[in-house]
Design an enzyme around this catalytic site. Structure first.
Site, short mmCIF file in Angstrom:
data_model
loop_
_atom_site.label_atom_id
_atom_site.label_comp_id
_atom_site.label_asym_id
_atom_site.label_seq_id
_atom_site.Cartn_x
_atom_site.Cartn_y
_atom_site.Cartn_z
N ALA A 143 36.89 -24.58 -22.16
CA ALA A 143 36.38 -24.73 -23.52
C ALA A 143 34.94 -24.21 -23.61
CB ALA A 143 36.46 -26.20 -23.94
N GLU A 153 40.48 -25.26 -13.38
CA GLU A 153 40.61 -26.60 -13.98
C GLU A 153 41.92 -26.78 -14.72
OE1 GLU A 153 36.34 -28.80 -14.66
OE2 GLU A 153 37.20 -27.72 -16.35
N THR A 183 28.44 -15.05 -8.40
CA THR A 183 27.31 -15.49 -9.21
C THR A 183 26.33 -16.26 -8.33
OG1 THR A 183 28.50 -17.49 -9.89
CG2 THR A 183 28.71 -15.56 -11.31
N ASP A 210 29.94 -21.12 -16.76
CA ASP A 210 30.89 -20.91 -17.86
C ASP A 210 30.32 -19.91 -18.87
OD1 ASP A 210 32.33 -22.92 -16.60
OD2 ASP A 210 31.47 -24.49 -17.87
N GLY A 218 23.25 -30.53 -21.80
CA GLY A 218 24.67 -30.39 -22.10
C GLY A 218 25.12 -28.98 -21.78
O1 RIB Z 1 31.24 -26.16 -15.73
C1 RIB Z 1 30.80 -27.32 -16.38
C2 RIB Z 1 31.95 -28.15 -16.81
O2 RIB Z 1 32.64 -28.61 -15.66
C3 RIB Z 1 31.57 -29.40 -17.56
O3 RIB Z 1 31.48 -29.21 -18.94
C4 RIB Z 1 32.63 -30.41 -17.14
O4 RIB Z 1 33.50 -30.76 -18.18
C5 RIB Z 1 33.38 -29.77 -15.99
O5 RIB Z 1 34.61 -29.34 -16.39
#
Ligand code: RIB
Length: 297
Positions: free
Chosen positions: A43, A139, A210, A243, A278
């Site tokens: 996400a 994940e 990375t 991410d 965050g």
């Molecule tokens: O990469 C960071 C993410 O890893 C966090 O937002 C947490 O939810 C985990 O999935």
């Protein structure tokens, strides 16, 4: 800039304690501040790609609960197509428990919940094949990530959390984006140079290691190409920096950029992402990425 990015995504809610230091095993660190953030590697990657200008679709799963409703609404508010998100009655929405330390470093434990139920249908696979770029991570269940890299025209597999990379994934040739820890676990060799040589030889596609503020190293066959990092603002929280890198890499590639230019943009975005608390608050929009790229020229 546009182009389409489809993310086979994990979706979590992040329950965060910002502490004066990370606890050692068995230790309780008292004090600190509690925060709730939207998270999940997939996400987060979807949001990074959307802010970078891509048309983004998410396929994923959440529980039939308050966290799930929040997570879907937050993605939709970013302009992301959320029709492919399943609402699962049998499991809660994924939750990550995160401790953030004073230099923005973190510890993360994830209860995957509904994410662990995700499997791809024939309709999903057709949508994957139509996207310019598909993003997926570790994940989501291994069967879903394998199906995604096989169906995609161009796939980016973020091998996080770390686990071994099976031969059938490498045969599909995704762009891999491990950090150094994920690299050594993927290959089962603690020597990072040797692990990279082996992964670059075995993966049919490029490998991008990375390295946080130090940038990234591109390896493809015998090619080794260093991409410098960008000056980071004061580091508040590194959660989601990887991410951001993956999402922006996908957005740039979907828009037709070459791999080197996409890595530079992803590096710039990753460095900007650490400036706020965050996983997503610091993720830049496309204009801020261009501004940092121009400033560093
Ligand atoms: O990469 C960071 C993410 O890893 C966090 O937002 C947490 O939810 C985990 O999935």
């Amino acid at each position: 800039m546009n182009g389409s990015v489809l993310v086979v995504a994990s979706i979590n809610i992040d329950l965060v304690v910002v502490a004066e230091r990370l606890p050692a095993p068995g230790e309780t660190v008292l004090g600190g501040r509690f925060e709730v953030h939207d998270g999940g590697k997939g996400a987060n990657q979807a949001v990074a790609a959307a802010r970078a200008g891509a048309e983004v679709t998410v396929i994923g799963a959440v529980g039939n609960d308050e966290h799930g409703a929040r997570a879907v609404a937050t993605l939709a508010a970013e302009g992301i197509d959320v029709e492919g998100i399943r609402i699962v009655d049998s499991e809660p929405t994924g939750v990550a428990l995160i401790v953030v330390g004073p230099r923005g470093e973190n510890q993360i434990a994830v209860a995957p919940g509904a994410n662990a139920t995700l499997s791809l249908t024939g309709v999903d696979l057709a949508r994957l094949a139509a996207a310019d770029v598909v993003l997926v991570s570790h994940e989501v269940p291994a069967a879903a990530s394998l199906a995604a890299v096989r169906a995609a025209r161009r796939a980016i597999l973020n091998p996080a959390p770390a686990r071994a990379l099976p031969a059938e994934v490498l045969a599909a040739g995704p762009i891999l984006t491990p950090n150094e820890h994920e690299l050594v676990v993927a290959i089962g060799n603690d020597d990072t140079d040797a692990a990279l040589d082996e992964l670059a030889a075995r993966n049919a596609g490029p490998v991008i290691v990375t390295q946080g503020a130090a940038g990234a190293l591109l390896a493809h066959g015998d090619l080794r190409e260093r991409h410098a990092g960008y000056p980071a603002p004061a580091v508040v929280d590194t959660t989601g920096a990887g991410d951001t890198f993956c999402g922006v890499l996908g957005a740039w590639l979907a828009a037709g950029a070459d791999l080197g230019a996409a890595i530079d943009a992803a590096n710039a975005a990753g460095s900007l992402s650490v400036r706020a608390a965050g996983a997503r608050a610091g993720m830049p929009r496309r204009d801020a990425i261009y501004a940092l790229l121009r400033a560093a020229d």
